[in-house]
Design a protein around this motif. Sequence first.
Motif, PDB file in Angstrom:
ATOM      1  N   ILE A 100       0.933  -1.156  -0.182  1.00 51.95           N
ATOM      2  CA  ILE A 100      -0.062   0.009  -0.033  1.00 51.95           C
ATOM      3  C   ILE A 100       0.919   1.160  -0.048  1.00 51.95           C
ATOM      4  O   ILE A 100       1.652   1.416   0.812  1.00 51.95           O
ATOM      5  CB  ILE A 100      -0.853  -0.024   1.170  1.00 51.95           C
ATOM      6  CG1 ILE A 100      -1.728  -1.194   1.244  1.00 51.95           C
ATOM      7  CG2 ILE A 100      -1.775   1.308   1.234  1.00 51.95           C
ATOM      8  CD1 ILE A 100      -2.885  -1.468   0.236  1.00 51.95           C
ATOM      9  N   PHE A 101       0.707   2.083  -1.019  1.00 48.78           N
ATOM     10  CA  PHE A 101       1.379   3.284  -0.802  1.00 48.78           C
ATOM     11  C   PHE A 101       1.390   4.123   0.223  1.00 48.78           C
ATOM     12  O   PHE A 101       0.119   4.645   0.550  1.00 48.78           O
ATOM     13  CB  PHE A 101       1.080   4.250  -2.077  1.00 48.78           C
ATOM     14  CG  PHE A 101       1.467   3.447  -3.435  1.00 48.78           C
ATOM     15  CD1 PHE A 101       2.464   2.659  -3.733  1.00 48.78           C
ATOM     16  CD2 PHE A 101       0.427   3.375  -4.368  1.00 48.78           C
ATOM     17  CE1 PHE A 101       2.841   1.762  -4.863  1.00 48.78           C
ATOM     18  CE2 PHE A 101       0.514   2.519  -5.599  1.00 48.78           C
ATOM     19  CZ  PHE A 101       1.741   1.895  -5.820  1.00 48.78           C
ATOM     20  N   PRO A 102       2.361   4.328   0.997  1.00 45.26           N
ATOM     21  CA  PRO A 102       1.944   4.993   2.539  1.00 45.26           C
ATOM     22  C   PRO A 102       1.761   6.494   2.645  1.00 45.26           C
ATOM     23  O   PRO A 102       1.134   6.972   3.603  1.00 45.26           O
ATOM     24  CB  PRO A 102       3.453   4.528   3.247  1.00 45.26           C
ATOM     25  CG  PRO A 102       4.429   4.527   2.210  1.00 45.26           C
ATOM     26  CD  PRO A 102       3.778   3.862   0.942  1.00 45.26           C
ATOM     27  N   HIS A 103       2.151   7.142   1.324  1.00 40.94           N
ATOM     28  CA  HIS A 103       1.919   8.507   1.400  1.00 40.94           C
ATOM     29  C   HIS A 103       0.535   8.815   0.738  1.00 40.94           C
ATOM     30  O   HIS A 103      -0.080  10.101   0.676  1.00 40.94           O
ATOM     31  CB  HIS A 103       2.933   9.204   0.790  1.00 40.94           C
ATOM     32  CG  HIS A 103       3.105   8.813  -0.737  1.00 40.94           C
ATOM     33  ND1 HIS A 103       3.307   7.396  -1.090  1.00 40.94           N
ATOM     34  CD2 HIS A 103       2.986   9.435  -1.812  1.00 40.94           C
ATOM     35  CE1 HIS A 103       3.339   7.454  -2.277  1.00 40.94           C
ATOM     36  NE2 HIS A 103       3.404   8.641  -2.897  1.00 40.94           N
ATOM     37  N   LEU A 104      -0.263   7.919   0.417  1.00 41.30           N
ATOM     38  CA  LEU A 104      -1.439   8.209  -0.333  1.00 41.30           C
ATOM     39  C   LEU A 104      -2.853   7.501   0.433  1.00 41.30           C
ATOM     40  O   LEU A 104      -2.625   6.666   1.123  1.00 41.30           O
ATOM     41  CB  LEU A 104      -1.699   7.457  -1.752  1.00 41.30           C
ATOM     42  CG  LEU A 104      -0.559   7.553  -2.849  1.00 41.30           C
ATOM     43  CD1 LEU A 104      -0.703   7.180  -4.004  1.00 41.30           C
ATOM     44  CD2 LEU A 104      -0.469   9.385  -3.002  1.00 41.30           C
TER      45      LEU A 104
END
Lengths: 367, 276
Positions: A92-96
């Motif tokens: 999971i893209f952590p900044h989105l």
Amino acid sequence: MTGKDPRAIIRMQDVTKFFGSFQALKGITTTINEGEFFSLLGPSGCGKTTLLRMIAGFDEPTDGAIYIGDEPMAGIPANQRPTNMVFQSYAIFPHLNVADNVGYGLKRKRMSRAEIAAEVEKSLAMVDLAGYGKRAAHELSGGQRQRVALARALVMRPKVVLLDEPLSALDKKLREQMQVELRQLQQSIGITFILVTHDQEEALIMSDRIAVMFEGQIEQVATPEQLYRHPVSRRVASFIGVMTLLDARATAQPGNTVRVDIPALGTVDLPAARVPEGIDLAKVEKIGVHPEMLTILQDEHETAERVVEAEVASRSYYGDMTYYSVLLPGANAPATISMRNTFGRSVIDPGAKVKVGWGQDSIILFK
Amino acid sequence: MKTGSALSRNWLVFYAVAYMVFLYAPVVLLPLFAFNDATIIAFPLSGATTKWFTVLWETEALHSAVENSLIVALSTSAISTLLGATAARAMARYRFPGKRGIVGFIMLPLVLPEIIVAVSLLVLLMQLDMELSLWTVVGGHVLICVPFSIAILSSAFQGLDSSLEEASFDLGETRWGTFRRIIFPLVLPGVISSMLITFTISLDEFIIAFFLTGTDVTLPVYIWSQLRFPTKLPSVMALGTILLALSVILLILGEWFRQRAAKRQGIEASATGGFM
Ligand SMILES: Nc1ncnc2c1ncn2[C@@H]1O[C@H](COP(=O)(O)OP(=O)(O)OP(=O)(O)O)[C@@H](O)[C@H]1O
Ligand SMILES: [Mg+2]
């Protein structure tokens, strides 16, 4: 499997992979059908992930070909293949936030913001996360992350979804729940799923068909039931479920039957249908018996095809079931017998002499 | 036993306090005399004044030194962060022959005496017949700043899970798009931290700047040249105070960004090293 199957969505032809001088895959040839839930099952290091990554396009086979929907995939990178992957770590893209994660791939397609938002919401609803779009990645539980990863793959409408041990990071209860949900979801949307797992129970529960791999080769491709009831080899059998191995000898009989002589149980004639193709009878040394295929007879009314006398060595009580270790006459190791603790059945103490019932169907003959 | 451990604890406290005094007392003196209304740097203090700061404001030579220093520090921070980022990325992602040796050589200036670096660079430039200028200073500063950049950025790049890049690629994004949408945002706090810290290092650096500059001097070199004139001492103190405040602010900002980078990637910041 040389002819083209109209239902085939993925065909693999002699797929081989070398890492330096180490051969990770030794000629994989198999076909995966459209809409199928297909599992790659095998012990750690047998090449499951390697094969999945080559289908996804992260890696190229050293030799052989992979076709997806009739198109050869050689030289086509992952970002142009009709497959999407659910990673073991979920990635999971952590900044989105959740919505931006799920909509990530759609942004490259020519779609309006409103269209993307609608697709994302639909996809989130599919995995039971409707309304979670604004959540930050780090606010999700393990199970929710898994669902987001799945929604992110599904929203791309791939021909094939690839899952590399997607449930292994979850605790037992959640994993069992997700196994059922994932299977139901796959059934309802009808997209082909390829699952990598080393958990035989998981493969049996979820799959339409299972490919069992050992050391870079597929040993058997079959439905869960076929695989459980008719494993082709001792390796496969020992990987699927619990099994007792008993010494045995097999000889061909007139009329296509095979006589199996098992010192611990007795002699039985098996019809041709119960004998695996291409078996070398002279090499048979052991037969297999699943725990539920033997019964302990408890009163005079109970009968079985065949009966032998035995002694209970020990037992493990599981509430609904009891697993007995039973010493059969002449066997060097105890056999495992499972009994349901149904109404009126009492648990037997170690040391008790019992009658064990079995039959022709109890016996599994391997190549 | 009890008294023994209490005694050694007292000694430990005393040692710690003495250590801090030794380390920071001179630093405290700087602002003290900067606001002192006397040309002689000595106790007792006279009265408070800000006139030394006014003197600074009116010194033309100082302005050009500040300008030079800013040019050098900004260039150094940009170049060494770029080089540091590419090296940190290569260290985190790829395996290649001689990797340990190469990394060791890049990090070496961190422990090499600056005077050695400065003199050998000067000799080299002379041999090459190159003219000394602010750009030769930038070159020297990049050499000593790149190791810091790598140290800061490698924690950012190491923490970047490679499956994030694969996931992006798998979702149809290109390599460049993956860099722009995933890698860059995730390492950005580390990049900013590296830029702030290398900027500070370059701004404060004296030896290399002294050896490698031509007619244009940087701020530390200018300050050194002013030390010969006792009357200018208080205004140098004022300048030092400004530099001190600026450095502390930049370093704190840099560390804050570094920790934010780690946090973004969901890592415990303290577990990934750093300078503070
Ligand atoms: N990039 C690589 N370089 C060298 N060897 C590799 C590489 N990737 C995989 N291998 C080797 O190939 C074999 C198969 O690896 P693979 O990851 O496919 O196993 P797996 O079946 O997925 O196992 P697990 O269940 O542990 O995930 C292993 O012996 C592994 O060490
Ligand atoms: Mg694997």
